[in-house]
Design an enzyme around this catalytic site. Structure first.
Site, PDB file in Angstrom:
ATOM      1  N   LYS A 100       0.837  -1.207   0.000  1.00 61.05           N
ATOM      2  CA  LYS A 100       0.000   0.000   0.000  1.00 61.05           C
ATOM      3  C   LYS A 100       0.876   1.264   0.000  1.00 61.05           C
ATOM      4  CE  LYS A 100      -2.238  -1.441   3.702  1.00 61.05           C
ATOM      5  NZ  LYS A 100      -1.571  -2.758   3.815  1.00 61.05           N
ATOM      6  N   THR A 101       1.846   1.299   0.905  1.00 53.64           N
ATOM      7  CA  THR A 101       2.749   2.459   0.964  1.00 53.64           C
ATOM      8  C   THR A 101       3.529   2.587  -0.339  1.00 53.64           C
ATOM      9  OG1 THR A 101       2.989   1.984   3.320  1.00 53.64           O
ATOM     10  CG2 THR A 101       4.565   3.538   2.364  1.00 53.64           C
ATOM     11  N   ASP A 145      -1.403   6.633   6.427  1.00 52.91           N
ATOM     12  CA  ASP A 145      -1.373   5.208   6.736  1.00 52.91           C
ATOM     13  C   ASP A 145      -2.324   4.961   7.914  1.00 52.91           C
ATOM     14  OD1 ASP A 145      -0.594   2.620   6.429  1.00 52.91           O
ATOM     15  OD2 ASP A 145       1.402   2.866   7.295  1.00 52.91           O
ATOM     16  N   THR A 194      -5.727  -1.445   6.958  1.00 51.73           N
ATOM     17  CA  THR A 194      -5.757  -2.899   7.100  1.00 51.73           C
ATOM     18  C   THR A 194      -7.138  -3.321   7.603  1.00 51.73           C
ATOM     19  OG1 THR A 194      -4.870  -2.576   9.317  1.00 51.73           O
ATOM     20  CG2 THR A 194      -3.293  -3.155   7.612  1.00 51.73           C
ATOM     21  N   ARG A 253       6.529  -8.138   2.088  1.00 50.08           N
ATOM     22  CA  ARG A 253       7.386  -7.697   3.201  1.00 50.08           C
ATOM     23  C   ARG A 253       7.999  -8.894   3.923  1.00 50.08           C
ATOM     24  NH1 ARG A 253       4.389  -4.059   6.602  1.00 50.08           N
ATOM     25  NH2 ARG A 253       5.292  -2.339   5.433  1.00 50.08           N
TER      26      ARG A 253
END
Ligand code: ADP
Length: 375
Positions: A100-101, A145, A194, A253
């Site tokens: 997302k980032t 975020d 999330t 990640r």
């Protein structure tokens, strides 16, 4: 981010959020000006070691997978560029570590504008937001975020900022108070969450584009790992990449984290030349990290073990959180999605249950025996 403590600035707005739907509390320009340097964080903030070596893709071409999401985003950006407008506000949903980032950064790169990053919890007071918004230049991207954690009082201000490019505030106090509206430069808000369900309906409705990121397939994770290995200057054998990928919970990640640990192991084994991650190194690395062939880690096994004590009895999230000493948010947002996807856990109205597949997986890796972690 540390807040400056000034007792004079603690009044009204900060302490008493306006109830949703009722008149928004006004803001004063003096406070906005004095706070303008606070939470605004023009990117980049190269603090993560990961960023130092540049694992994060910076353009669409480097971003692996999520074809549908990329297509929609690409069309939105191109159409907005053709109209010479800032693209609509975008909501990115999905579990942590899916990109997302990264997508927010790619978007601002593609637009050729600056990215300003903040997060829901750090926008404690309306003034935090006003400082950021008034610092935006035309076309900039504001990335928030954990946007589901923006406090209600701040959310109210975001509404007019998003819809009308304006923030209302008052000059003076008492009888001479005068409400005025400060106009903002056109900007695109990208919110990442999330926990999509925790966003209020009016807030969700203000995002013109909602994109849901999905867990990655193993072959996509292999592609990400191969790219990362190249950037980290380590040789990664195909069969080693397959092992790391299948144990990465569909999450880039996690895959990159496994790769870095495997690189460390390879580094201390290699006498000369580039470190080489072969099958043996990859498997040894996974065993030492306690990651089994399903990608289960210690916390997953703790959760499953708890449920396995009485497989027929559903256990509530609160009880699980207390038993494994982890927050409900983390269990729901980080661990459960993988356990659900694997079919090891099911959710019922009365709580969580372990499935037959979950019991079997626990039996395989539960004793932490090295042999059971190998195929
Ligand atoms: P999120 O914001 O969803 O938690 P991030 O955007 O921070 O996730 O991604 C975590 C890391 O995973 C990034 O640093 C990046 O290196 C990697 N990554 C995520 N998605 C991709 C992708 N589609 N292709 C390549 N690398 C990715």
């Amino acid at each position: 981010m540390s807040d400056r403590e000034d007792p004079d600035e603690q009044e009204d707005l900060d302490e008493q959020p306006a109830p949703p739907g009722e008149g928004r509390r006004p803001w004063t320009p003096e406070q906005a000006a004095s706070d303008s340097d606070r939470p605004t964080q023009p990117e980049p903030t190269p603090t993560e070691r990961e960023q130092e070596v540049g694992l994060r893709p910076v353009q669409f071409g480097d971003f692996v997978g999520q074809a549908d999401v990329l297509h929609l985003l690409d069309v939105t950006l191109k159409a907005a560029a053709a109209r010479r407008e800032a693209p609509d506000h975008i909501l990115l949903c999905g579990p942590p570590g899916l990109g997302k980032t990264t997508l927010a950064r790619i978007t601002s790169n593609e637009l050729g504008t600056q990215l300003h990053s903040t997060s829901g919890p750090s926008l404690e007071r309306p003034r935090d937001l006003v400082g950021i918004l008034t610092n935006l230049s035309s076309g900039d991207v504001l990335f928030i975020d954990e946007v589901h954690r923006v406090p209600a009082a701040v959310e109210e201000y975001l509404y007019t900022a998003m819809e009308d490019l304006a923030i209302d505030f008052t000059f003076n106090e008492g009888p001479s108070a005068r409400a005025i509206s400060l106009s903002l430069e056109p900007f695109t808000l990208i919110g990442a969450t999330t926990r999509e369900g925790m966003l209020t309906a009016p807030f969700q409705a203000r995002f013109g584009l909602k994109l849901r990121l999905q867990p990655y397939a193993d072959d996509e994770l292999v592609a990400i790992l191969m790219r990362s290995a190249g950037l980290l200057q380590v040789d990664l054998a195909a069969e080693a990449a397959a092992i790391l990928a299948e144990r990465s919970r569909g999450t880039p990640r996690v895959a990159n984290r496994h790769l870095k640990r495997a690189r460390d192991l390879a580094q201390v084994r290699t006498r000369s030349g580039r470190p080489q991650i072969d099958l043996e190194v990859a498997l040894e690395c996974m065993v030492s990290l306690g990651v089994d062939r399903h990608g289960l880690e210690a916390m997953d096994r703790q959760i499953l073990s708890l449920l396995a004590r009485e497989p027929e009895r559903p256990i509530g999230l609160k009880t699980i959180a207390a038993a494994v000493a982890e927050s409900e948010d983390t269990i729901e947002g980080v661990y459960e999605p993988h356990l659900l996807r694997k079919g090891f856990l099911s959710k019922t109205a009365r709580g969580r249950l372990i499935t037959q597949a979950g019991l079997e997986a626990l039996g395989e890796g539960g004793d932490q025996g090295a042999a059971s972690l190998f195929r």
